[in-house]
Design an enzyme around this catalytic site. Sequence first.
Site, short mmCIF file in Angstrom:
data_model
loop_
_atom_site.label_atom_id
_atom_site.label_comp_id
_atom_site.label_asym_id
_atom_site.label_seq_id
_atom_site.Cartn_x
_atom_site.Cartn_y
_atom_site.Cartn_z
N LYS A 60 10.46 -6.59 0.82
CA LYS A 60 9.70 -7.33 1.85
C LYS A 60 10.04 -8.81 1.78
O LYS A 60 10.29 -9.45 2.81
CB LYS A 60 8.20 -7.10 1.66
CG LYS A 60 7.76 -5.67 2.00
CD LYS A 60 6.34 -5.35 1.52
CE LYS A 60 6.01 -3.88 1.77
NZ LYS A 60 4.72 -3.46 1.21
N GLN A 104 -0.23 -5.70 -2.11
CA GLN A 104 0.45 -4.41 -2.32
C GLN A 104 -0.50 -3.41 -2.98
O GLN A 104 -1.21 -3.73 -3.94
CB GLN A 104 1.70 -4.62 -3.19
CG GLN A 104 2.57 -3.39 -3.37
CD GLN A 104 3.26 -2.93 -2.08
OE1 GLN A 104 3.48 -3.71 -1.17
NE2 GLN A 104 3.59 -1.66 -2.00
N ASP A 127 -0.86 -5.98 7.25
CA ASP A 127 -0.85 -4.55 6.97
C ASP A 127 -1.71 -3.78 7.98
O ASP A 127 -1.60 -2.55 8.08
CB ASP A 127 -1.43 -4.28 5.57
CG ASP A 127 -0.36 -4.02 4.53
OD1 ASP A 127 0.71 -3.48 4.89
OD2 ASP A 127 -0.62 -4.33 3.35
#
Length: 306
Positions: A60, A104, A127
């Site tokens: 990412k 994460q 997200d």
Amino acid sequence: MDREPSSSAEILDGKAVAAEITAKIAVGVEQLAARGHRAPGLAVVLVGEDAASQVYVGAKGRKAKELGFHSVQYTLPADTAQDEVLALVAALNSDAAIDGILVQLPLPAHIDSSAVLESIDPAKDVDGFHPINVGRLAVGERDRALVSCTPAGCLILIKRALPLGLAGLDAVVIGRSNIVGKPMAQLLLQESCTVTIAHSRSRDLPAIVRRADIVVAAVGRAEMVRGDWVKPGAVVVDVGMNRIAAPERGEGKTRLVGDIAFAEAVPHARAITPVPGGVGPMTIAMLMANTLIAACRAAGQEPPQF
Ligand code: GUN
């Protein structure tokens, strides 16, 4: 859309589509700069040393840098207190250079993931996991929401395979996770599909899948969906990433397979995603897209449509 089985399913090349999306994001970044705005900023927070998470987070960050984003990573030890994670998120929420915050998952067991995810400013929740964004998607306000990256990427691939549109088609989503299954079902419903969410307790899964014009499998069970479950002409999207033993490649070797028995399904499907190289590259591209969208909204600019 019934048709005779053939051996010519279109292979939906997620890598190629992700590259197109990345190119579009690069144009968006240039347009922001041309109008005097700063580059999109993405902060990725990793708690602990989970090996798979380190790989994902690294990928990412690299993609963000490649696109000229301001990209920062915070790596915290596994025993970090929840309050410290919350304090970091609060600091990033008020950091004017940051448009997107990604924590994460999975987080270590002593941390309440919901509390952390809900502490993220919904406008920076790239997200799309915050209940505000989940709710905006559910009430059909996609233009104000940030949508979970993997299902958003799956929908783009499905639309590529069905240029005449999805309205009225029967869609089956296998898996009911908050990250993939539920938002995928919402997106397909928004496209006027008749949506079924199947899961581990569903009765007669083969019969449910056999009805589907669109199948999205996100269960994490290697090759669970067999080829003869696939309706002739169906569009098949495989979110699974399962590592299995591959003794044919030598002792101790492994290979990645999806939730769908790919070789079996190809003769039945109209279009199908491979594993790897299907959904995976789309997820990271959509994270970058969400970060650009958040940056455009913060700058008062109309974001591109993906
Ligand atoms: N862990 C596995 N997939 C994801 C994801 O899409 N987002 C986050 N934050 N963590 C993950």
